[in-house]
Design an enzyme around this catalytic site. Structure first.
Site, PDB file in Angstrom:
ATOM      1  N   PRO A 174       0.857  -1.194   0.000  1.00 53.59           N
ATOM      2  CA  PRO A 174       0.000   0.000   0.000  1.00 53.59           C
ATOM      3  C   PRO A 174       0.887   1.235   0.000  1.00 53.59           C
ATOM      4  O   PRO A 174       1.823   1.323   0.798  1.00 53.59           O
ATOM      5  CB  PRO A 174      -0.775  -0.121   1.322  1.00 53.59           C
ATOM      6  CG  PRO A 174      -0.021  -1.103   2.152  1.00 53.59           C
ATOM      7  CD  PRO A 174       0.733  -1.988   1.216  1.00 53.59           C
ATOM      8  N   MET A 175       0.639   2.159  -0.908  1.00 52.56           N
ATOM      9  CA  MET A 175       1.404   3.408  -0.926  1.00 52.56           C
ATOM     10  C   MET A 175       0.454   4.570  -1.166  1.00 52.56           C
ATOM     11  O   MET A 175      -0.175   4.658  -2.236  1.00 52.56           O
ATOM     12  CB  MET A 175       2.504   3.364  -1.998  1.00 52.56           C
ATOM     13  CG  MET A 175       3.674   2.470  -1.621  1.00 52.56           C
ATOM     14  SD  MET A 175       5.042   2.588  -2.795  1.00 52.56           S
ATOM     15  CE  MET A 175       4.457   1.555  -4.129  1.00 52.56           C
ATOM     16  N   CYS A 189       3.482   3.313   9.517  1.00 56.39           N
ATOM     17  CA  CYS A 189       3.720   4.672   9.030  1.00 56.39           C
ATOM     18  C   CYS A 189       4.677   5.445   9.949  1.00 56.39           C
ATOM     19  O   CYS A 189       4.429   5.564  11.145  1.00 56.39           O
ATOM     20  CB  CYS A 189       2.381   5.396   8.940  1.00 56.39           C
ATOM     21  SG  CYS A 189       2.538   6.963   8.133  1.00 56.39           S
ATOM     22  N   LYS A 199       0.397  -4.915   9.015  1.00 55.05           N
ATOM     23  CA  LYS A 199       1.681  -4.490   8.439  1.00 55.05           C
ATOM     24  C   LYS A 199       2.375  -3.590   9.449  1.00 55.05           C
ATOM     25  O   LYS A 199       1.759  -2.662   9.975  1.00 55.05           O
ATOM     26  CB  LYS A 199       1.408  -3.734   7.141  1.00 55.05           C
ATOM     27  CG  LYS A 199       2.638  -3.248   6.402  1.00 55.05           C
ATOM     28  CD  LYS A 199       2.264  -2.855   4.981  1.00 55.05           C
ATOM     29  CE  LYS A 199       3.425  -2.292   4.199  1.00 55.05           C
ATOM     30  NZ  LYS A 199       3.769  -0.923   4.617  1.00 55.05           N
ATOM     31  N   ASN A 203       9.195  -7.316   3.799  1.00 58.62           N
ATOM     32  CA  ASN A 203       9.066  -6.040   3.086  1.00 58.62           C
ATOM     33  C   ASN A 203      10.315  -5.190   3.306  1.00 58.62           C
ATOM     34  O   ASN A 203      10.848  -5.144   4.410  1.00 58.62           O
ATOM     35  CB  ASN A 203       7.810  -5.308   3.599  1.00 58.62           C
ATOM     36  CG  ASN A 203       7.640  -3.901   3.030  1.00 58.62           C
ATOM     37  OD1 ASN A 203       7.401  -2.965   3.785  1.00 58.62           O
ATOM     38  ND2 ASN A 203       7.772  -3.742   1.742  1.00 58.62           N
ATOM     39  N   GLY A 204      10.714  -4.541   2.231  1.00 58.66           N
ATOM     40  CA  GLY A 204      11.821  -3.608   2.304  1.00 58.66           C
ATOM     41  C   GLY A 204      12.898  -3.916   1.295  1.00 58.66           C
ATOM     42  O   GLY A 204      13.479  -4.994   1.293  1.00 58.66           O
ATOM     43  N   GLY A 213       7.223  -2.143  -2.520  1.00 60.10           N
ATOM     44  CA  GLY A 213       6.807  -0.745  -2.585  1.00 60.10           C
ATOM     45  C   GLY A 213       7.610   0.036  -3.600  1.00 60.10           C
ATOM     46  O   GLY A 213       7.347   0.002  -4.808  1.00 60.10           O
TER      47      GLY A 213
HETATM   48  C1  LIG Z   1       5.159   7.080  -1.280  1.00 61.02           C
HETATM   49  C2  LIG Z   1       4.944   6.015  -0.235  1.00 61.02           C
HETATM   50  C3  LIG Z   1       3.716   5.890   0.369  1.00 61.02           C
HETATM   51  C4  LIG Z   1       3.501   4.899   1.322  1.00 61.02           C
HETATM   52  N1  LIG Z   1       2.252   4.755   1.876  1.00 61.02           N
HETATM   53  C5  LIG Z   1       2.003   3.710   2.710  1.00 61.02           C
HETATM   54  C6  LIG Z   1       0.694   3.441   3.177  1.00 61.02           C
HETATM   55  O1  LIG Z   1      -0.264   4.147   2.847  1.00 61.02           O
HETATM   56  N2  LIG Z   1       0.516   2.377   4.007  1.00 61.02           N
HETATM   57  C7  LIG Z   1       1.561   1.571   4.391  1.00 61.02           C
HETATM   58  O2  LIG Z   1       1.362   0.623   5.140  1.00 61.02           O
HETATM   59  N3  LIG Z   1       2.806   1.806   3.953  1.00 61.02           N
HETATM   60  C8  LIG Z   1       3.033   2.822   3.103  1.00 61.02           C
HETATM   61  N4  LIG Z   1       4.294   3.003   2.596  1.00 61.02           N
HETATM   62  C9  LIG Z   1       5.357   2.039   2.959  1.00 61.02           C
HETATM   63  C10 LIG Z   1       5.415   0.890   1.963  1.00 61.02           C
HETATM   64  O3  LIG Z   1       4.202   0.172   1.961  1.00 61.02           O
HETATM   65  C11 LIG Z   1       6.579  -0.049   2.305  1.00 61.02           C
HETATM   66  O4  LIG Z   1       6.365  -0.597   3.571  1.00 61.02           O
HETATM   67  C12 LIG Z   1       7.927   0.654   2.317  1.00 61.02           C
HETATM   68  O5  LIG Z   1       8.049   1.522   1.206  1.00 61.02           O
HETATM   69  C13 LIG Z   1       9.088  -0.335   2.328  1.00 61.02           C
HETATM   70  O6  LIG Z   1       9.041  -1.174   1.224  1.00 61.02           O
HETATM   71  P1  LIG Z   1       9.965  -0.909  -0.087  1.00 61.02           P
HETATM   72  O7  LIG Z   1      11.375  -0.898   0.360  1.00 61.02           O
HETATM   73  O8  LIG Z   1       9.598  -2.028  -1.002  1.00 61.02           O
HETATM   74  O9  LIG Z   1       9.569   0.437  -0.604  1.00 61.02           O
HETATM   75  C14 LIG Z   1       4.546   4.016   1.680  1.00 61.02           C
HETATM   76  C15 LIG Z   1       5.791   4.161   1.066  1.00 61.02           C
HETATM   77  C16 LIG Z   1       6.012   5.141   0.109  1.00 61.02           C
HETATM   78  C17 LIG Z   1       7.357   5.239  -0.540  1.00 61.02           C
END
Ligand SMILES: Cc1cc2nc3c(=O)[nH]c(=O)nc-3n(C[C@H](O)[C@H](O)[C@H](O)COP(=O)(O)O)c2cc1C
Length: 394
Positions: free
Chosen positions: A30-31, A123, A164, A228-229, A252
């Site tokens: 979710p982003m 968050c 999460k 995740n990450g 993400g």
């Molecule tokens: C622009 C943006 C918006 C995000 N919004 C949310 C969100 O609404 N809910 C959530 O649980 N995580 C949110 N995240 C975190 C991502 O879901 C994820 O946990 C985090 O980016 C780490 O994963 P990655 O390294 O694959 O990016 C957001 C991340 C980014 C970069």
């Protein structure tokens, strides 16, 4: 796979089954501001190109504030819309309060608005943590347990509820093992762990050993852990699963400006050859499709304005002059987008390094904004105001 089709997702649907139905253990993270209906469609189309006829993953909405949902704010309701062929319909809720989340989940279930609900406790945004929400919340272990329990009870076995989270607030205040166990005991169908603390924000590297540790901790509960990450490539996804024993990956930033990553992930997990990165011609075709979908979903004008934030991600690593980049960053119609894209030298190959260049935020926080006295005890609860969040994140 919808709830209105008998025998599909229902009270018996475990996290493992939900993942199995997806065909590959891949979840679009979710982003906020990104994973709207248009982006989810684009990502699904990419996966479908690698595994025709299958879902190819689970694609989660932007986070939806529970309070705004139950108050039926029009903007929030619009964010909860799914395409008719989305299955499962995965919705993420943000909440700080058991009563509010119970009402939100009940509304979703009674009105058949989703097939899967994910709860956001990851968050790190100061606006959220300073109220005790997001990644600050699991520190209050009873409140955390009450929220997950309330959501699962309210779902009444009709949709799976997942959680999460991050590792904790900072290295001295880790919460993931306690919170993981509490979520499993409360009936969460899976737990996603982003291997960072709140103070890290997006800096450094996601800690795979923490993901492996949580896998071990939750094994007795039979609750899958998703890692995740920092999954930037299909190779990263496969190595994360191999190294940690996690049941799947949540992706993400790796797909920002690279929605075709979902096709590569699907191929990777199926053991098929991984499709190559597109050249700039292919990238611009995807940009056009993305902009067009955003115009359809958000409306003419608003859609293309929303597209602007994606331009730099799509063009990372390509030779594109500053003036055109700038104009693309201000593009205001599909026609103008076509004109600008046609002026590029499209015969450029994708640079391998560009795929792994950081996208999105990368700097650590100096300190995590928290309510006064938050860290003094893990047990005091009390109501936390649920922020109305126009801007949000994870
Ligand atoms: C622009 C943006 C918006 C995000 N919004 C949310 C969100 O609404 N809910 C959530 O649980 N995580 C949110 N995240 C975190 C991502 O879901 C994820 O946990 C985090 O980016 C780490 O994963 P990655 O390294 O694959 O990016 C957001 C991340 C980014 C970069």
């Amino acid at each position: 796979m919808r709830n209105d089709e008998a025998g599909t997702i229902n009270r018996m649907t475990t996290g493992a089954e939900l993942l199995a139905r997806a065909g590959v253990p891949v979840v679009l993270a979710p982003m906020a501001g990104i994973t709207n209906r248009a982006f989810r469609r684009l990502a699904r189309e990419s996966a479908a190109s690698a595994m025709p006829g299958q879902t190819g993953g689970i694609y989660v909405t932007e986070m939806i504030t529970s309070r705004a949902l139950i108050e039926r704010h029009p903007e929030t309701l619009a964010m909860t819309a799914f395409d008719p062929d989305e299955s499962p319909r995965s919705m993420q809720l943000y909440t700080t309060d058991p009563v509010t989340v119970a009402a939100a989940v009940r509304m979703i279930v009674d009105e058949n608005r989703a097939d899967h609900i994910d709860l956001n406790f990851g968050c790190p945004v100061p606006k959220v943590t300073k109220k005790g929400g997001g990644s600050a919340l699991p520190w209050k272990r009873e409140l955390f347990r009450e929220i997950v329990t309330a959501a699962v009870k309210s779902a009444d076995g009709r949709v799976p509820v997942t959680v999460k989270m991050r590792m904790g607030i900072d290295p001295e205040h880790l919460t993931y093992l306690d919170a993981g166990r509490a979520a499993a005991e409360a009936g969460a169908a899976w737990v996603t762990l982003h291997g960072r603390t709140a103070i890290q924000s997006y800096s450094g590297h996601a800690d795979r050993s923490a993901i492996a540790r949580l896998v071990e901790e939750l094994a007795p509960y039979d609750v899958p852990v998703l890692g995740n990450g920092d999954v930037w490539t299909a190779r990263d996804a496969l190595s994360m699963v191999a190294e940690t024993g996690c049941a799947g990956v949540v992706v993400g930033r790796g797909c920002l400006g690279r929605p075709w990553l979902f096709g590569q992930l699907a191929a990777g997990f199926l053991g098929a050859p991984i499709p190559r990165e597109p050249d700039l011609r292919g990238v611009t075709a995807t940009m056009r499709r993305h902009a067009e979908l955003l115009e359809q979903v958000l409306g003419e004008g608003r859609g293309i304005r929303d597209f602007r934030k994606h331009v730099a991600w799509y063009l990372k690593g390509f030779v594109v002059g500053a003036p055109i980049r700038q104009q693309l960053g201000l593009v205001s119609s599909l026609g103008e987008l076509d004109d600008l894209l046609s002026g590029l030298n499209l015969d450029q190959a994708y640079s391998a390094e560009a795929a792994e260049l950081p996208r999105g935020r990368t700097s650590p926080q100096k300190r995590v904004a928290l309510p006064d006295g938050w860290l003094e005890t893990r047990d005091a609860t009390g109501a936390i105001a649920e922020e109305e969040m126009a801007v949000s994140g994870g």
